[in-house]
Design an enzyme around this catalytic site. Sequence first.
Site, PDB file in Angstrom:
ATOM      1  N   MET A  75      37.666  50.404  47.297  1.00 37.91           N
ATOM      2  CA  MET A  75      37.203  51.489  46.418  1.00 37.91           C
ATOM      3  C   MET A  75      37.201  51.082  44.946  1.00 37.91           C
ATOM      4  O   MET A  75      36.989  51.922  44.058  1.00 37.91           O
ATOM      5  CB  MET A  75      38.071  52.739  46.607  1.00 37.91           C
ATOM      6  CG  MET A  75      38.065  53.293  48.020  1.00 37.91           C
ATOM      7  SD  MET A  75      36.402  53.706  48.616  1.00 37.91           S
ATOM      8  CE  MET A  75      36.536  53.192  50.348  1.00 37.91           C
ATOM      9  N   CYS A  76      37.418  49.806  44.683  1.00 44.38           N
ATOM     10  CA  CYS A  76      37.524  49.297  43.315  1.00 44.38           C
ATOM     11  C   CYS A  76      36.125  49.078  42.728  1.00 44.38           C
ATOM     12  O   CYS A  76      35.241  48.539  43.382  1.00 44.38           O
ATOM     13  CB  CYS A  76      38.296  47.973  43.378  1.00 44.38           C
ATOM     14  SG  CYS A  76      38.831  47.360  41.796  1.00 44.38           S
ATOM     15  N   MET A 117      43.819  46.622  38.816  1.00 43.05           N
ATOM     16  CA  MET A 117      43.700  46.000  40.135  1.00 43.05           C
ATOM     17  C   MET A 117      43.362  44.516  40.028  1.00 43.05           C
ATOM     18  O   MET A 117      43.828  43.697  40.814  1.00 43.05           O
ATOM     19  CB  MET A 117      42.640  46.716  40.982  1.00 43.05           C
ATOM     20  CG  MET A 117      43.009  48.148  41.352  1.00 43.05           C
ATOM     21  SD  MET A 117      44.751  48.402  41.817  1.00 43.05           S
ATOM     22  CE  MET A 117      44.899  47.305  43.212  1.00 43.05           C
ATOM     23  N   GLU A 118      42.549  44.181  39.031  1.00 40.32           N
ATOM     24  CA  GLU A 118      42.196  42.775  38.834  1.00 40.32           C
ATOM     25  C   GLU A 118      43.438  41.959  38.470  1.00 40.32           C
ATOM     26  O   GLU A 118      43.619  40.834  38.950  1.00 40.32           O
ATOM     27  CB  GLU A 118      41.130  42.648  37.740  1.00 40.32           C
ATOM     28  CG  GLU A 118      39.736  43.030  38.174  1.00 40.32           C
ATOM     29  CD  GLU A 118      39.497  44.535  38.286  1.00 40.32           C
ATOM     30  OE1 GLU A 118      40.404  45.326  37.925  1.00 40.32           O
ATOM     31  OE2 GLU A 118      38.409  44.934  38.734  1.00 40.32           O
ATOM     32  N   ASP A 132      50.945  28.848  50.108  1.00 44.29           N
ATOM     33  CA  ASP A 132      50.141  28.002  50.995  1.00 44.29           C
ATOM     34  C   ASP A 132      50.420  26.523  50.771  1.00 44.29           C
ATOM     35  O   ASP A 132      50.569  25.752  51.728  1.00 44.29           O
ATOM     36  CB  ASP A 132      48.651  28.292  50.750  1.00 44.29           C
ATOM     37  CG  ASP A 132      47.743  27.451  51.636  1.00 44.29           C
ATOM     38  OD1 ASP A 132      48.040  27.321  52.845  1.00 44.29           O
ATOM     39  OD2 ASP A 132      46.728  26.920  51.142  1.00 44.29           O
TER      40      ASP A 132
END
Lengths: 162, 162, 162, 162, 162, 162
Positions: A75-76, A117-118, A132
Amino acid sequence: MSELTHFNAQGRAKMVDVSDKKDSVRTARSTTSVLLNKAIYQQIKEGTNKKGDVFAVAQVAGIMAAKNTAQIIPMCHPLALSGVDIEFQWNVDEDANHYEVLLTAEVKTKGPTGVEMEALTAASAAALTIYDMCKAAGKEMVIGPTMLLQKTGGKSGDYLRK
Amino acid sequence: MSELTHFNAQGRAKMVDVSDKKDSVRTARSTTSVLLNKAIYQQIKEGTNKKGDVFAVAQVAGIMAAKNTAQIIPMCHPLALSGVDIEFQWNVDEDANHYEVLLTAEVKTKGPTGVEMEALTAASAAALTIYDMCKAAGKEMVIGPTMLLQKTGGKSGDYLRK
Amino acid sequence: MSELTHFNAQGRAKMVDVSDKKDSVRTARSTTSVLLNKAIYQQIKEGTNKKGDVFAVAQVAGIMAAKNTAQIIPMCHPLALSGVDIEFQWNVDEDANHYEVLLTAEVKTKGPTGVEMEALTAASAAALTIYDMCKAAGKEMVIGPTMLLQKTGGKSGDYLRK
Amino acid sequence: MSELTHFNAQGRAKMVDVSDKKDSVRTARSTTSVLLNKAIYQQIKEGTNKKGDVFAVAQVAGIMAAKNTAQIIPMCHPLALSGVDIEFQWNVDEDANHYEVLLTAEVKTKGPTGVEMEALTAASAAALTIYDMCKAAGKEMVIGPTMLLQKTGGKSGDYLRK
Amino acid sequence: MSELTHFNAQGRAKMVDVSDKKDSVRTARSTTSVLLNKAIYQQIKEGTNKKGDVFAVAQVAGIMAAKNTAQIIPMCHPLALSGVDIEFQWNVDEDANHYEVLLTAEVKTKGPTGVEMEALTAASAAALTIYDMCKAAGKEMVIGPTMLLQKTGGKSGDYLRK
Amino acid sequence: MSELTHFNAQGRAKMVDVSDKKDSVRTARSTTSVLLNKAIYQQIKEGTNKKGDVFAVAQVAGIMAAKNTAQIIPMCHPLALSGVDIEFQWNVDEDANHYEVLLTAEVKTKGPTGVEMEALTAASAAALTIYDMCKAAGKEMVIGPTMLLQKTGGKSGDYLRK
């Protein structure tokens, strides 16, 4: 009590209409961390002293994830980011056998919605990349807590985590 | 001391060659959490009792991110995932004013490398989506700690977090 | 004269059917170069001696582009790459004012089609990234020639550029 | 000597902040080439006279790559392109057994940063697509040199390759 | 009554586990259509007789969308497609003022799940591309009905639309 | 007769230059449908009454596809969407054994080009997702007709389907 804004009349998620919001400069700064063991700490340190730099790869991952946020978070709103930066800092207490890298991500845009959000996505992707690249030396690493430190700009005003 | 495997002779990152690894069934299970305030807790609860379901959106975000992991994590091998699932569980203590949702992501593949990163990325994206959809009601939410709970399959053997 | 294989009965492009090809280990190695001026040469060199490493970013860009090749090249088959590496070498003649970085990209897979395009795409993306990061100091840089050096595996046999 | 602008205080790459740059119309034009053999030349020519058109696929690849540039080049700013075009021209000398296709890509935007990288990426992707569609008839093709021909707009002024 | 298979114990969507399914050759063929006006019909026809070919662009769009299906359809398994083709056929009755292009998309893979969604997505993207390129000459175009014509391979057996 | 605008002087497709178009608020509303059998109808209904909601997943798919339109449709301009919503409505006649879900997608932006393609792509992706999640209970589902209902804003004026 105010309602969550992301739902339509049918009760399902929508991407909220922001077409009447004004473009303004907005920034957000987030933080996360990766707790890791001594062997990984030493290997990363050794790498950064040479060219083999885990953090350089994590940096690129974070910056690219920031640009991809609207593809990762449903929803961004898509935003043309004007700047992204990530920094890494060691928080080490050898006596307590505590080895931790702190990440802060800072994102800037000139647009109608904020970049919280970014900033959170950038930090998360950078931390996942560290995981990782080091997981062969210990899968017990812990990522986070991940949180927003600060935001500026926009109608809802500035935010600074206490 | 063993070295990080992701670096080439020039000391820069590479995607490690796994062409001699056998395809086998592999699973990974990760967890994260979102700590949030009472108002958000009530709004999400109310939504899940109707159709407006924050977790349904977070679920889709996590599953799509799992499939996208090799695009988000630079040195991660692309894998054709054979299954992804995410579950949500409330950890609430009203007396202590503690409202937290626990997420677990489970990923399965039949391939040459493990799916730890896919499970961690799925959980992270789902948590970020919860943050995104609820942030209008409180930006102080905290994501994580995020960690691997279990993996099975592959030459390095099974892993179970203690 | 043999015909181009990428066209259907209507004369339009198709993705050629490879479902009867056997999976085998395949490699490809490509090369390209970036010709640049002395100032850029010195700035990159200085950076690689510290942590600020243009080549580290180019390396990540090349590896991610290799994984994205089937999204960039329309008729290219998607492949689960098993390894990607990129190396950088200076070819400098100060007297002739010649400053050039040579890139080689090596890609490996176990699959039904070759990885020539992945190797060429990796080298191209890495070179473009060098251009991007240095263009403020001189837009006259020249990328390429870009070409395949070698491929192994597959029914059509090995190839080695003379 | 001026420094590369893409590095932060820690010496690692960042996406440079352009939030104080003004939106303006900007264009960039790049060129590359594909050197190929007579058989490929004849097959492409024959195709373009019918509907089977290698260049039509290369054109689409180039345009889509232009739109994807910020996903391919890590430190590149996302931009809403307002126009992309690619043209193809044969440079053939049958007596000298020289068969070459020249590509020019032109990109336009109204935004805070230039579109040099978009133009270079478009040309590169189009050339790689020609290579892909013709490689069954000769892997010795050579792509490039790839370079910027011209840019207009922006504070740093216009550029025209001599 | 059998239940929808895409839901987990919490009643939310999951990507179904297919790790115990055998790899086999699978095909699917779908169809859709675009109903358009006489002016658009004439312009497309004229273009295909020259090089300017709307269908060539639609073809590339459909093939790339087929490869992207698992990114577009959330619960769809990623698959390494081994072949994709799209064909276009005019269904025209000038007396009835009926102008329609029929599209069929055929997708093939060797893998654990079918390619119905890839075939339907390819046809849809190709039809949408025709709409996009012709909409300046008439927004009343109608896409579809879109449906599966045939599938082969896999445990559930073959399907042929009556 | 006006010509299709998407072709350059060489007769090949280009992304049309819109740099002289003014930013304005633009909306588009599209519709499509999925015709399905009684069993699927009952299963979806049952799911929406609990939390297992096919439409919730289709909603997310449609919204994400709207944001991805310029990646799916080759000549489509990238746009920063400011709002996307999708609604679902049952059109059922039990006596006639007719079970159909109608979808409408509404997209809004402030930019130089319209959002017709985004609205059509959103509806298509949502319908394809319904097909995907229900196909185990009947592959004979039919998607569409898909069409534009309305657009507002932009120089070409408003459009309302009769």
